[in-house]
Design a protein around this motif. Structure first.
Motif, short mmCIF file in Angstrom:
data_model
loop_
_atom_site.label_atom_id
_atom_site.label_comp_id
_atom_site.label_asym_id
_atom_site.label_seq_id
_atom_site.Cartn_x
_atom_site.Cartn_y
_atom_site.Cartn_z
N TYR A 1 0.84 -1.20 0.00
CA TYR A 1 0.00 0.00 0.00
C TYR A 1 0.88 1.25 0.00
CZ TYR A 1 -3.64 -3.29 1.46
OH TYR A 1 -4.52 -4.34 1.53
N VAL A 2 0.49 2.24 -0.82
CA VAL A 2 1.17 3.53 -0.87
C VAL A 2 0.11 4.60 -0.64
CG1 VAL A 2 2.45 5.17 -2.31
CG2 VAL A 2 2.94 2.71 -2.47
N VAL A 3 0.38 5.55 0.26
CA VAL A 3 -0.59 6.60 0.55
C VAL A 3 -0.30 7.83 -0.32
CG1 VAL A 3 0.72 7.66 2.46
CG2 VAL A 3 -1.78 7.89 2.38
N LEU A 4 -1.37 8.48 -0.78
CA LEU A 4 -1.29 9.72 -1.54
C LEU A 4 -1.86 10.83 -0.68
CD1 LEU A 4 -2.87 8.33 -4.86
CD2 LEU A 4 -0.47 8.23 -4.17
N SER A 5 -1.18 11.97 -0.65
CA SER A 5 -1.62 13.05 0.22
C SER A 5 -1.40 14.40 -0.44
CB SER A 5 -0.86 13.02 1.55
OG SER A 5 -1.21 14.14 2.35
N ASP A 6 -2.37 15.31 -0.29
CA ASP A 6 -2.20 16.68 -0.76
C ASP A 6 -1.44 17.54 0.24
OD1 ASP A 6 -3.61 15.89 -2.96
OD2 ASP A 6 -5.41 17.05 -2.52
N LYS A 7 -1.26 17.04 1.44
CA LYS A 7 -0.61 17.85 2.50
C LYS A 7 0.86 18.11 2.20
CE LYS A 7 -3.72 15.91 5.97
NZ LYS A 7 -3.85 14.90 7.05
N VAL A 8 1.44 17.34 1.29
CA VAL A 8 2.86 17.51 0.99
C VAL A 8 3.11 18.66 0.02
CG1 VAL A 8 3.36 15.09 1.41
CG2 VAL A 8 2.79 15.83 -0.91
N TYR A 9 2.05 19.17 -0.62
CA TYR A 9 2.22 20.26 -1.58
C TYR A 9 1.98 21.60 -0.89
CZ TYR A 9 1.60 16.26 -4.65
OH TYR A 9 1.72 15.04 -5.24
N THR A 10 2.88 22.53 -1.12
CA THR A 10 2.82 23.81 -0.42
C THR A 10 2.30 24.94 -1.30
OG1 THR A 10 5.09 24.34 -1.04
CG2 THR A 10 4.76 23.14 1.02
N GLY A 11 2.05 24.65 -2.58
CA GLY A 11 1.68 25.71 -3.51
C GLY A 11 2.90 26.36 -4.12
N THR A 12 4.08 25.93 -3.74
CA THR A 12 5.34 26.38 -4.34
C THR A 12 6.04 25.16 -4.93
OG1 THR A 12 6.67 26.05 -2.35
CG2 THR A 12 5.47 28.14 -2.53
N GLU A 13 7.29 25.33 -5.32
CA GLU A 13 8.02 24.19 -5.87
C GLU A 13 8.42 23.20 -4.78
OE1 GLU A 13 11.30 25.48 -8.19
OE2 GLU A 13 10.07 26.54 -9.66
N GLU A 14 8.38 23.63 -3.53
CA GLU A 14 8.80 22.75 -2.44
C GLU A 14 7.75 21.69 -2.16
OE1 GLU A 14 9.96 23.05 2.32
OE2 GLU A 14 9.37 24.84 1.20
N ILE A 15 8.22 20.47 -1.92
CA ILE A 15 7.34 19.37 -1.50
C ILE A 15 7.78 18.95 -0.11
CG2 ILE A 15 6.57 17.02 -1.98
CD1 ILE A 15 7.16 17.53 -4.92
N THR A 16 6.85 18.97 0.84
CA THR A 16 7.19 18.63 2.22
C THR A 16 6.97 17.13 2.46
OG1 THR A 16 4.96 19.11 3.02
CG2 THR A 16 6.51 20.94 2.96
#
Length: 563
Positions: free
Chosen positions: A142-157
């Motif tokens: 299983y792999v989880v997908l999340s929108d929380k990692v996107y900041t609206g910039t080029e950075e991915i948290t």
């Protein structure tokens, strides 16, 4: 088939197979700087997209995915989903696009039936997985997908917490992976995708498509949409945003076409009317497709009146259910270019698009409305006929009715592990759609009804779709559904559900009186006045946004008859 003389095959000649990786390769040739946008959170160009597709292939390979394995996805419409369209299939693996609107029991059936090995799932759908996980028989990763990692910039948290039993989060797994992956060649008839369509009885049916079928469907769209300009789509100026779930017949195949053309693409995630309008305006969206319910939701939104200028650049193809004249006029009044298309899950899906020829484009819009709300003109490379109950072909005269049957280079071969229903689908060597229609001499399709929804009353067949179209033109009616219910005298009689627009206070008697006046003037058939009209806040829909007439007939019968 007749005997012909074949070209001799040369061992040294290399004839590349028609597979999905070849469409992906085109995206880097001409306009690699164009963008793929996800909501207001994330954007990449085609160079980065191709790198991410190859990173995904490396991740899946490390997770043990081999050619022929099935990878399932539960996600909103996103760049991740698009990456799976290409990354999973180009490995030679099978992409299972799961309908997240099915019941947990149905989802469980489809996952076990498809023999899913790896599951990529958005965190919004984890409650579904929790309910069925212990009963899954083939999944091991299983792999989880999340929108929380996107900041609206080029950075991915980084996602702060990974659910128990998951190997990781999608972006975290992609980040260290190599962007080098040499996708192999293989037979173009290799199984590429599967998804499940629900019927009136039994378990969902597993529809499947090969690389060749999806390649040919894309070429069919390319010919009709771009070549004939049925829905003009220029990669240099148009911006594509699907408003059809990507789990539903590959979002009608348009993501493959848009990617091959390296057109700017916008993926809206979970559908929210305000965000859809925001993206449409901010990103300059010019081409979409959706079911009538979604278009109605957008044109009814008060905010739409404020954005006539950007809406005037928007072209929308409607499918899944009939486009009524009332809804088409409401869209056209906002400047939207709207027309209908036709197909079904088993046909990949597009078999017709509403192409207006040079003479028809000169007609006043009031006359074009009749054409734009038809199911479309038969697509290039599709052979479509009408057949009666005895298996005889019906003439294409614009009046005679028959069931639509078809052949073509991108129609499914059957249903997975369900030979009986597959044989019924292809009875007599033609794919049977279950739709009753007439076809004009110049190839326009006029749908009368689904075979199970046509109303048989007083010895005549009455189209519920025509009745819905008539009701849609009554001022104050936002949406309608018409079903036939048993009647001792007439066999069946038509009954209607109606949703009113805000601020309108219509009564059943006033609507019936208006329809009866048209009957008296000879404008409508006498059966077009429904016996009962039930006003409701919403009309039951299926998991893909179609009017659920089976549910209406079974669950709302007493309410309708009491109205």
């Amino acid at each position: 088939m007749i005997q012909t003389k074949l070209i001799p095959r040369t061992a040294e000649a290399n004839e590349p197979p028609l597979i999905i990786k070849s469409m992906l390769a085109q995206s880097l040739r001409y306009e690699p700087q164009r963008e793929i946008v996800y909501r207001d959170l994330f954007r990449i160009n085609y160079v980065q997209f191709n790198e991410r597709v190859r990173k995904l292939a490396n991740v899946l390979t490390e997770l043990g995915v081999k050619p022929g394995d099935t990878v399932a996805v539960l996600d909103w419409d996103s760049h991740r989903y698009l990456e799976c369209f290409f990354g999973v299939t180009s490995l030679g693996a099978i992409l299972h696009t799961i309908n997240v609107r099915l019941s947990p029991t149905q989802i469980l059936f489809t996952m076990n039936h498809a023999e899913d090995k790896v599951v990529l799932i958005h965190e919004d759908f984890l409650p579904i997985l929790t309910a069925i996980k212990s009963q899954l028989t083939t999944v091991d990763t299983y792999v989880v997908l999340s929108d929380k990692v996107y900041t609206g910039t080029e950075e991915i948290t980084t996602l702060s917490e990974i659910p128990a039993g998951f190997v990781g989060e999608y972006e975290a797994l992609l980040k260290p992976a190599s962007a080098d992956y040499d996708f192999p060649d293989f037979d173009e008839n290799t199984w590429a995708t599967t998804f499940y369509t629900t019927g009136t009885t039994g378990n969902p049916k597993g529809v499947y498509f090969s690389h060749r079928e999806l390649f040919m469907h894309t070429m069919g769209l390319l010919t009709y949409i771009i070549g004939y300009e049925a829905m003009p789509f220029k990669g240099s100026t148009d911006v594509y945003m699907p408003i059809t779930p990507m789990f539903h017949v590959h979002a009608w195949g348009f993501p493959f076409l848009a990617t091959m053309m390296s057109a700017k693409q916008v993926y809206p995630g979970r559908y929210e009317p305000e965000l859809l309008l925001k993206l449409l305006i901010k990103e300059g969206v010019t081409l979409s497709h959706c079911v009538p319910t979604i278009l109605n939701m957008l044109v009814s939104n008060p905010a739409a009146q404020k954005f006539r200028e950007p809406l005037s650049r928007w072209k929308v193809m409607i499918g899944g259910s009939a486009l009524t004249k009332g809804l088409a006029k409401a869209a056209i009044d906002l400047g939207i270019t709207v027309l209908a298309g036709y197909g079904m899950s088993e046909t990949a899906p597009v078999m017709a698009v509403g192409y207006l020829n040079e003479a028809e484009r000169q007609l006043p819009m009031s006359e074009q409305l009749e054409l734009r709300t038809r199911a479309g003109r038969i697509s290039p490379f599709i052979d479509m006929r009408l057949m009666d109950d005895e298996g005889n072909f019906v003439p294409h005269d614009g009046h005679s009715l028959g069931e639509i049957v078809a052949r073509g280079p991108w129609l499914t071969q059957g249903y997975y592990n369900d030979p009986e229903r597959g044989a019924a689908l292809w009875k007599g060597g033609w794919l049977h759609t279950g739709d009753v229609a007439s076809i004009t001499p110049d190839n326009w399709i006029i749908i009368a009804d689904r075979t199970k929804d046509v109303i048989k009353t007083g010895g005549e067949w009455v189209s519920s779709l025509d009745m819905e179209d008539t009701l849609s033109q009554v001022e104050g009616v936002a949406e309608s559904a018409v079903v036939g219910l048993p009647d001792d005298r007439w066999g069946e009689r038509p009954h209607a559900l109606i949703v009113l627009k805000p601020g309108y206070d219509l009564t059943a008697e006033r609507i019936k009186a208006g329809l009866q006046a048209k009957v008296d003037r000879g404008e409508l058939h006498k059966w077009y006045v429904p016996d009962h009209i039930l006003f409701v806040s919403e009309i039951p829909k299926t998991s893909v946004g179609k009017i659920d007439k089976k549910r209406i007939r079974s669950e709302m019968k007493d309410q309708i008859l009491a109205s």
